[in-house]
Design an enzyme around this catalytic site. Structure first.
Site, short mmCIF file in Angstrom:
data_model
loop_
_atom_site.label_atom_id
_atom_site.label_comp_id
_atom_site.label_asym_id
_atom_site.label_seq_id
_atom_site.Cartn_x
_atom_site.Cartn_y
_atom_site.Cartn_z
N CYS A 148 96.19 -55.65 -91.94
CA CYS A 148 95.26 -54.47 -92.89
C CYS A 148 95.49 -54.89 -94.20
CB CYS A 148 96.16 -53.03 -92.71
SG CYS A 148 97.57 -52.75 -93.28
N GLU A 159 90.18 -54.92 -91.67
CA GLU A 159 91.54 -55.28 -90.71
C GLU A 159 91.08 -56.78 -90.24
OE1 GLU A 159 94.75 -53.28 -88.75
OE2 GLU A 159 93.50 -52.49 -90.25
#
Length: 368
Positions: free
Chosen positions: A326, A360
């Site tokens: 992330c 992401e």
């Protein structure tokens, strides 16, 4: 308000910009063609939090401008799921005339699912009493009679009142298979349900025709573990947060998966255990023999800070490394170590957070 507005016409250009940006971040590495997985252009967030503003007899949701910190009223939130948007006005209108429910209410959190369940947490600057619980139960019944599948939680300082359950049951479709997940309030879950399904399908595709067992670090509620189990003889997964471990055990059972084992350990402790530096009672108590596993593949989905150098070095010992990140910056730092021994063979961008700078990423690395 403009601050909550999103323009679906702007979705593709912002996604294209992210794709260009992430390729620039990893320009120093030999990466294959980037696989881009788009989000719905609106109604993609399964979670939302709003502060509550009291103005005389009126009551409404507010958010804050991140730059100016000025508050603004929010009646609808197009980024959030349709279920959250449907419930928002009905809930606030129902709270206004009921003193026991509105008094010193300062925040409302929504956790919704693709499967149609929704959990609402109401946070207060006062202790909750029997009157609150009576009124909350009546409101829950009324809203469920209107077609919602809803549960309430009341929170105050050192107090948590749960009406029936503090979780939702999500159902995610992974190719032709539907997996069931228990998602607990205040525990980590993927915020974008549609993109979460695409991430699981990508991970399953990357590990087709795998041999041996899978080791997974930072497994959360077993989100990836359960989807990937079909591609491996066994899955050994670690997670430190107890609510996530409990959910993972529930999810293993409800999906009738018999080749996944969850250990409650940090990645650092697990590294020590694998290298024989320390013995851990919990491994003996669960009758887990690490040496019996034949793990050629490791899956990591670390927090934003990435992996420490020791864990990176341990991860290098596996033929294939699947890494979900992330935070592309810490992924890049980790790849500086991992690329000493491995090359990137799959490279993906998952647009979990449309219209923001957040990205992401997913990479599959194979030993050189």
């Amino acid at each position: 308000m403009a601050s909550t507005a999103i323009n679906p016409a702007e979705y593709q250009p912002q996604l294209d910009e992210k794709a260009e940006r992430i390729q620039n971040i990893f320009a120093d590495f030999e990466t294959p063609e980037l696989e881009v997985f788009a989000s719905p252009a609106e109604h993609y967030r399964m979670r939302a939090e709003f502060r509550v503003w009291h103005e005389g007899e009126d009551l409404f949701y507010i958010m804050f401008n991140q730059e100016t910190r000025e508050k603004y009223r929010v009646d609808q939130f197009p980024a959030a799921s349709r279920l959250i948007n449907d419930l928002m006005p009905l809930l606030v209108d129902a709270l206004k005339p009921v003193k026991a429910l509105r008094h010193k209410l300062f925040q409302v959190d929504f956790l919704s699912t693709l499967s149609g369940e929704i959990l609402v947490s109401m946070l207060y600057h006062r202790q909750l009493d029997d009157q609150w619980e009576t009124e909350a139960k009546a409101l829950k019944q009324r809203l469920n009679d209107e077609g919602f599948n809803l549960n309430f939680i009341g929170r105050a300082r050192k107090q948590k009142v749960v009406l029936d359950q503090d979780f939702v049951i999500e159902k995610l479709k992974v190719n032709e298979r539907t997996l069931t997940y228990k998602q607990v309030e205040n525990s980590f879950t993927q915020p974008n349900g549609e993109v979460a399904q695409k991430m699981l399908e990508w991970a399953v595709d990357c590990t087709q025709d795998s041999e041996g067992d899978l080791l997974e670090l930072y497994c959360g509620n077993g989100n990836f573990s359960l989807a990937l189990a079909q591609n491996f003889e066994r899955v050994l997964a670690t997670e430190l947060a107890k609510p996530s471990v409990d959910s993972a055990q529930y999810n293993i059972a409800v999906n009738n998966i018999d080749n996944v084992q969850i250990i409650r350990m940090s990645a650092e402790d697990f590294t020590d255990a694998m290298e024989g530096k320390r013995e851990f009672r919990r491994l003996k108590d669960q009758d887990i023999d690490l040496q019996s596993y034949n793990c050629n593949t490791i899956f990591v989905d670390p927090p934003r800070s990435g992996m420490d150098e020791g864990t990176c070095r341990m991860v290098q010992g596996y033929d294939r490394i699947m890494y979900i990140s992330c935070n592309p910056d810490t992924l890049k730092d980790n790849l500086n170590i991992l690329s000493e021994t491995h090359r990137i063979t799959r490279f993906a961008l998952f647009d979990q957070f449309p219209y923001t700078h957040h990205m992401e990423a997913g990479v599959l690395l194979e030993r050189k």
